[in-house]
Write a protein that holds these residues in place. Sequence first.
Motif, PDB file in Angstrom:
ATOM      1  N   THR A 152       0.792  -1.087   0.053  1.00 28.40           N
ATOM      2  CA  THR A 152       0.175  -0.053   0.015  1.00 28.40           C
ATOM      3  C   THR A 152       0.996   1.110   0.051  1.00 28.40           C
ATOM      4  OG1 THR A 152      -0.145  -0.129   2.357  1.00 28.40           O
ATOM      5  CG2 THR A 152      -1.805  -0.972   1.141  1.00 28.40           C
ATOM      6  N   HIS A 153       2.088   1.183   0.587  1.00 27.38           N
ATOM      7  CA  HIS A 153       2.970   2.304   0.538  1.00 27.38           C
ATOM      8  C   HIS A 153       4.441   1.721   0.472  1.00 27.38           C
ATOM      9  CE1 HIS A 153      -0.557   3.915   2.666  1.00 27.38           C
ATOM     10  NE2 HIS A 153      -0.177   5.087   2.561  1.00 27.38           N
ATOM     11  N   GLY A 154       5.058   2.366  -0.551  1.00 27.21           N
ATOM     12  CA  GLY A 154       6.308   1.840  -1.156  1.00 27.21           C
ATOM     13  C   GLY A 154       6.385   0.929  -2.127  1.00 27.21           C
ATOM     14  N   ALA A 155       7.351   0.897  -2.799  1.00 30.39           N
ATOM     15  CA  ALA A 155       7.661   0.127  -4.087  1.00 30.39           C
ATOM     16  C   ALA A 155       7.556  -1.409  -3.677  1.00 30.39           C
ATOM     17  CB  ALA A 155       8.836   0.414  -4.854  1.00 30.39           C
ATOM     18  N   VAL A 156       7.354  -2.318  -4.627  1.00 32.46           N
ATOM     19  CA  VAL A 156       7.503  -3.595  -4.445  1.00 32.46           C
ATOM     20  C   VAL A 156       8.910  -3.849  -4.765  1.00 32.46           C
ATOM     21  CG1 VAL A 156       6.944  -6.021  -5.406  1.00 32.46           C
ATOM     22  CG2 VAL A 156       5.255  -4.093  -5.197  1.00 32.46           C
ATOM     23  N   SER A 157       9.803  -4.251  -3.506  1.00 32.44           N
ATOM     24  CA  SER A 157      11.077  -4.444  -3.707  1.00 32.44           C
ATOM     25  C   SER A 157      11.328  -5.149  -2.363  1.00 32.44           C
ATOM     26  CB  SER A 157      11.881  -3.130  -3.684  1.00 32.44           C
ATOM     27  OG  SER A 157      11.554  -2.505  -2.279  1.00 32.44           O
ATOM     28  N   THR A 158      12.657  -5.869  -2.462  1.00 29.00           N
ATOM     29  CA  THR A 158      13.175  -6.674  -1.447  1.00 29.00           C
ATOM     30  C   THR A 158      13.489  -5.977  -0.226  1.00 29.00           C
ATOM     31  OG1 THR A 158      14.033  -8.433  -2.828  1.00 29.00           O
ATOM     32  CG2 THR A 158      15.034  -8.250  -0.540  1.00 29.00           C
ATOM     33  N   GLU A 159      13.786  -4.833  -0.504  1.00 29.68           N
ATOM     34  CA  GLU A 159      14.247  -3.560   0.810  1.00 29.68           C
ATOM     35  C   GLU A 159      12.853  -3.321   1.662  1.00 29.68           C
ATOM     36  OE1 GLU A 159      17.204  -1.475   2.564  1.00 29.68           O
ATOM     37  OE2 GLU A 159      16.996  -3.024   1.153  1.00 29.68           O
ATOM     38  N   ASN A 160      11.883  -3.353   1.022  1.00 30.65           N
ATOM     39  CA  ASN A 160      10.318  -2.980   1.473  1.00 30.65           C
ATOM     40  C   ASN A 160       9.683  -4.161   1.989  1.00 30.65           C
ATOM     41  OD1 ASN A 160      10.551  -0.216   1.540  1.00 30.65           O
ATOM     42  ND2 ASN A 160       9.708  -0.248  -0.631  1.00 30.65           N
ATOM     43  N   THR A 161      10.264  -5.372   1.852  1.00 29.82           N
ATOM     44  CA  THR A 161       9.721  -6.778   2.332  1.00 29.82           C
ATOM     45  C   THR A 161       9.934  -6.959   3.598  1.00 29.82           C
ATOM     46  OG1 THR A 161       9.959  -7.757   0.061  1.00 29.82           O
ATOM     47  CG2 THR A 161       9.524  -9.275   1.718  1.00 29.82           C
ATOM     48  N   HIS A 162       9.021  -7.393   4.395  1.00 23.59           N
ATOM     49  CA  HIS A 162       9.025  -7.838   6.025  1.00 23.59           C
ATOM     50  C   HIS A 162       9.535  -9.290   6.025  1.00 23.59           C
ATOM     51  CE1 HIS A 162       5.616  -4.870   6.749  1.00 23.59           C
ATOM     52  NE2 HIS A 162       5.775  -4.715   5.417  1.00 23.59           N
ATOM     53  N   PRO A 163      10.040  -9.549   7.026  1.00 17.09           N
ATOM     54  CA  PRO A 163      10.037  -8.802   8.390  1.00 17.09           C
ATOM     55  C   PRO A 163      11.366  -7.990   8.305  1.00 17.09           C
ATOM     56  CG  PRO A 163      10.966 -11.207   8.874  1.00 17.09           C
ATOM     57  CD  PRO A 163      10.255 -11.082   7.460  1.00 17.09           C
ATOM     58  N   PHE A 164      11.445  -6.903   8.982  1.00 24.91           N
ATOM     59  CA  PHE A 164      12.425  -5.906   8.966  1.00 24.91           C
ATOM     60  C   PHE A 164      13.338  -5.983  10.349  1.00 24.91           C
ATOM     61  CE2 PHE A 164       9.018  -3.704   6.857  1.00 24.91           C
ATOM     62  CZ  PHE A 164       9.491  -3.524   5.747  1.00 24.91           C
ATOM     63  N   ARG A 165      14.637  -5.931  10.358  1.00 29.82           N
ATOM     64  CA  ARG A 165      15.608  -5.838  11.443  1.00 29.82           C
ATOM     65  C   ARG A 165      15.040  -4.791  12.464  1.00 29.82           C
ATOM     66  NH1 ARG A 165      20.223  -8.381  11.139  1.00 29.82           N
ATOM     67  NH2 ARG A 165      20.237  -8.283   8.783  1.00 29.82           N
ATOM     68  N   TYR A 166      15.207  -4.955  13.553  1.00 34.68           N
ATOM     69  CA  TYR A 166      14.901  -4.009  14.695  1.00 34.68           C
ATOM     70  C   TYR A 166      15.959  -4.095  15.755  1.00 34.68           C
ATOM     71  CZ  TYR A 166      13.016  -7.227  17.948  1.00 34.68           C
ATOM     72  OH  TYR A 166      13.003  -8.343  18.963  1.00 34.68           O
ATOM     73  N   THR A 167      16.462  -3.088  16.362  1.00 37.64           N
ATOM     74  CA  THR A 167      16.976  -2.897  17.669  1.00 37.64           C
ATOM     75  C   THR A 167      16.762  -2.179  18.728  1.00 37.64           C
ATOM     76  OG1 THR A 167      19.289  -3.644  16.405  1.00 37.64           O
ATOM     77  CG2 THR A 167      19.484  -2.692  18.544  1.00 37.64           C
ATOM     78  N   LEU A 168      16.309  -2.457  19.875  1.00 39.15           N
ATOM     79  CA  LEU A 168      15.874  -1.802  21.018  1.00 39.15           C
ATOM     80  C   LEU A 168      16.977  -1.239  21.856  1.00 39.15           C
ATOM     81  CD1 LEU A 168      12.806  -3.739  21.913  1.00 39.15           C
ATOM     82  CD2 LEU A 168      13.064  -1.944  20.207  1.00 39.15           C
ATOM     83  N   GLY A 169      16.789  -0.232  22.775  1.00 42.17           N
ATOM     84  CA  GLY A 169      17.723   0.446  23.541  1.00 42.17           C
ATOM     85  C   GLY A 169      18.347  -0.774  24.657  1.00 42.17           C
TER      86      GLY A 169
END
Length: 217
Positions: free
Chosen positions: A74-91
């Motif tokens: 729905t937002h952002g191009a169809v690309s591997t960069e926009n494919t989930h899951p995304f990396r995250y890091t918490l404090g």
Amino acid sequence: MCVIVTAEKGSMPTIDQLTRMSEANPDGAGIAWHDGNGLHRVRDADNGKTLAFITEHWNELKATPCLIHFRLATHGAVSTENTHPFRYTLGNGEHGYIAHNGIAQKHTNGRYASDSRNAILAWQTGQAELTDGTQGKFAKIDQNGRIQWLTPSQTIEGSEGEPIQVSNTRWKEQDIWDEWRTEYEDAYIEGWNDGYEAAINDMLNDGIDTTTGIRRR
């Protein structure tokens, strides 16, 4: 729409379930899993490649906790960069992968063309709370293989009757999918078109080849 599915060690979605999820959400698929030694991720804008990986490594993946996502862009191009899951890091030192289902209305404008990526960036830096459900549904898997839903999930039967958790079951009924698409089709098209150029620029700024999706050295 998108769909998130999580499976604890010993359970997996059925092939039919994965196929239906993919058909309803054809714009990218990814899986993150913990094999006891570490956390891994495979994702691709081509759903077929991710599905092929899952089927080829079925037994190994079933023996691990895993997080799977199928994307409707729905937002952002169809690309591997926009494919989930995304990396995250918490404090607090926690890190892993996180997936989003829905539209994060408060985060449609930001650093990324993807509202999901903007919402996750704001969350991991302490600028947003994602547990109230107003920005969609979120689930994550951390560096120790612990799966956690930040928002409520639904439990359904997966392979061999074992339970799995999903963010929605709209992918199960074509009529419901058609109804959803009719309601959100304008937003889908507008969001995709508006986000495409920004997503390409973002990939270029990050040193990623927009043809292959591979980061330049």
